[in-house]
Every structure is written in structure tokens, then in C-alpha cells.
Write a protein that holds these residues in place. Structure first.
Motif, short mmCIF file in Angstrom:
data_model
loop_
_atom_site.label_atom_id
_atom_site.label_comp_id
_atom_site.label_asym_id
_atom_site.label_seq_id
_atom_site.Cartn_x
_atom_site.Cartn_y
_atom_site.Cartn_z
N ALA A 1 20.94 9.91 61.95
CA ALA A 1 21.99 10.90 62.22
C ALA A 1 21.57 12.29 61.77
CB ALA A 1 23.28 10.48 61.52
N ILE A 2 20.94 12.41 60.61
CA ILE A 2 20.64 13.72 60.04
C ILE A 2 19.23 14.19 60.36
CG2 ILE A 2 20.60 15.08 57.92
CD1 ILE A 2 23.38 13.96 58.88
N LEU A 3 18.26 13.31 60.29
CA LEU A 3 16.87 13.70 60.51
C LEU A 3 16.38 13.36 61.92
CD1 LEU A 3 15.35 12.52 57.11
CD2 LEU A 3 16.13 14.82 57.73
N GLY A 4 17.16 12.55 62.65
CA GLY A 4 16.72 12.13 63.98
C GLY A 4 15.51 11.24 63.93
N THR A 5 15.31 10.56 62.81
CA THR A 5 14.11 9.76 62.58
C THR A 5 14.48 8.42 61.97
OG1 THR A 5 12.91 11.81 62.12
CG2 THR A 5 11.83 9.77 61.48
N GLY B 1 19.89 4.30 54.18
CA GLY B 1 19.96 3.44 55.36
C GLY B 1 19.46 4.12 56.62
N ASN B 2 19.13 3.29 57.61
CA ASN B 2 18.54 3.79 58.85
C ASN B 2 19.50 4.66 59.65
OD1 ASN B 2 16.18 3.70 60.65
ND2 ASN B 2 17.57 2.69 62.07
N ALA C 1 10.86 8.32 58.02
CA ALA C 1 11.39 9.43 57.21
C ALA C 1 11.08 9.28 55.73
CB ALA C 1 12.90 9.53 57.41
N ARG C 2 10.89 8.06 55.26
CA ARG C 2 10.68 7.82 53.84
C ARG C 2 9.34 8.39 53.37
NH1 ARG C 2 9.39 3.63 51.81
NH2 ARG C 2 9.86 4.36 49.70
#
Length: 256
Positions: free
Chosen positions: A185-189, A179-180, A194-195
Motif C-alpha cells: 500500500a505505501i511502498l508499492g513493493t 506485513g505484505n 522492501a525489507r
């Protein structure tokens, strides 16, 4: 001498006074004499009103058991939210960790994360890569479901810090973000950006990028099961994400 020299001095004086008034001059004379050649007196700034100190967030526990107990306590952003706080589940030393955005609408009644249709689809996704739910550490960015299922912007940063700390305590080799909100939260993206590629997360420092290989977690961002239920056509893309997650452990040279 040709032109009319008659001047209405009243109108002229009124016009002059109006001009000075517009210029900010509202006093013609002072009550006391002024030395116009004297140096100006220094300006003294008024004392600033005292500002109440902002309390810093309390330190998070450094053991997983204590952290999970703290996570449902009074010092987290969701403490005043309505609903049931749902703890993470799964082995403390799991090789694979799964992070979602928040509990589903009906999870509170069941007392467990992803207990309904989304959970059944997650179980199938895990089975497709040779895993069961009992083997993974399942957690959520929000321990409670926020209003309308969306995380408020004012608590995003703190929840991200908590989620990264949680990952550091588990120290998984692979992390699946569903999920977005989890991706942000983790990648800032955003998820769509990110996918399609493997990310590296130094779970010791909670920073993305190159680091000590022993502290690196391979991260893949994919669609949340609830999205896949609504958009079955996206399952083919989700399958590619799962294959990428399990392809190989990320190395220091392979961190992006």
C-alpha cells in the motif's frame, strides 16, 4: 480430340456458386441499377450510447480528528463489509507510526487493533526499541477485517490512497510497515523486496523518493507479528528491521 470434352455444367455452376458464397457474395443482381464507377458514399458512424459518469471518490478530511470519524463512515471501501470498523489509536503527533494490514480475527470483540497474541508481541517489539504502544500511532490499511484476511485487488488502490493520506495527517518521523499488504500500500513493493533497507516517504505528497527533508518519513517494512508467531525463526530478521527504524532519522541525502 483425344480428351473427353464432356463437362457436367450443373456441378460446375454449383461449385462456382459455392465459391462465391464462401467469399461473401450472396446476391447475383441488385433490384435497381448500380453505377459501379460512382464514388462510395461516406460512412456515418452511429451515435455512441451515452456513458454514465463515474462518481469520483469524495475528498478526504484534512484534519486527523475529522478523518478518523470519516474513516468509519459510508464513503470508504469497507463500508459494506461485515464486521466492526476499528479506528486508529495513538497520539496525533506521534513520532513513530505503525501500519498493519487489517484487524486480527478477534480484534472486533475487543474493539481495538492488535488486542490478542499479535498485539502482545507488538508490545514486546516496541519495548525492545524503547517505545510503548501509547507513544505510537497504530493504524491499519483496512479498518475492517476482509474475507479470509486478504485485501481484494479491486479496493487496494483506494485503500492505499486513504492510508497515505492518514500518514500525511500524522506526519511521523518514522513509519513501521508490518506485513505484505502494508508494504504494498505505501511502498508499492512486496515485503520481501522492501525489507532490509530504509525507505523515504514524503508524507506531504505521499510519494517515495527525494523531497523536502522536513516532510520526509523514514520507512521500514518488516514482518507482521502474526507471521512471527508462526515462524519464530524470523524474529532475528525482524529485530534488524527495528534497529534500522530507530538508528537515525533519514536525511534528504539518505533517501533511497
Amino acid at each position: 480430340m483425344g480428351a473427353d470434352q464432356t463437362i457436367d455444367w450443373r456441378n460446375a455452376a454449383a461449385s462456382a456458386l459455392d465459391w462465391w458464397h464462401e467469399a461473401g457474395v450472396d446476391t447475383l443482381v441488385d433490384d435497381v441499377p448500380r453505377d459501379w464507377f460512382a464514388a462510395p458514399e461516406p460512412l456515418v458512424a452511429p451515435d455512441a450510447a451515452p456513458v454514465a459518469p463515474v462518481a469520483a471518490p469524495s475528498a478526504m478530511p484534512i484534519s486527523l480528528a475529522e478523518f478518523l470519524n470519516w474513516r468509519s463512515g459510508a464513503e470508504v471501501p469497507e463500508a459494506d463489509w461485515s464486521g466492526v470498523s476499528l479506528a486508529a489509536v495513538g497520539p496525533a503527533d506521534a513520532t513513530v507510526m505503525v501500519l498493519v494490514d487489517c484487524p486480527d480475527r478477534d480484534d472486533g470483540d475487543a474493539g481495538a487493533l492488535l488486542s490478542g497474541a499479535s498485539g502482545r508481541l507488538l508490545d514486546k517489539m516496541l519495548a525492545a526499541i524503547g517505545l510503548t504502544r501509547d507513544e505510537v500511532h497504530l493504524a491499519a490499511v483496512c479498518a475492517k477485517r476482509p474475507t479470509a484476511g486478504r485485501i481484494q485487488s479491486e479496493v487496494e488502490e483506494r485503500l492505499a490512497e486513504i492510508a497515505k493520506h492518514h500518514i500525511g495527517l500524522v506526519a511521523p518521523k518514522r513509519l513501521l510497515l508490518l506485513g505484505n499488504a502494508a508494504s504494498r500500500a505505501i511502498l508499492g513493493t512486496e515485503l520481501q523486496a522492501a525489507r532490509g533497507r530504509l525507505h523515504g516517504l514524503n508524507h506531504k505528497t505521499a510519494q517515495t523518493g527525494v523531497g523536502d527533508a522536513s516532510h520526509m518519513t523514514s520507512v521500514v517494512a518488516s514482518f507482521h507479528p502474526r507471521f512471527l508467531i508462526e515462524k519464530p525463526a524470523a524474529k532475528a530478521e525482524a529485530w534488524k528491521d527495528l534497529q534500522m527504524l530507530m538508528r537515525e532519522q533519514i536525511s534528504q541525502e539518505g533517501v533511497r
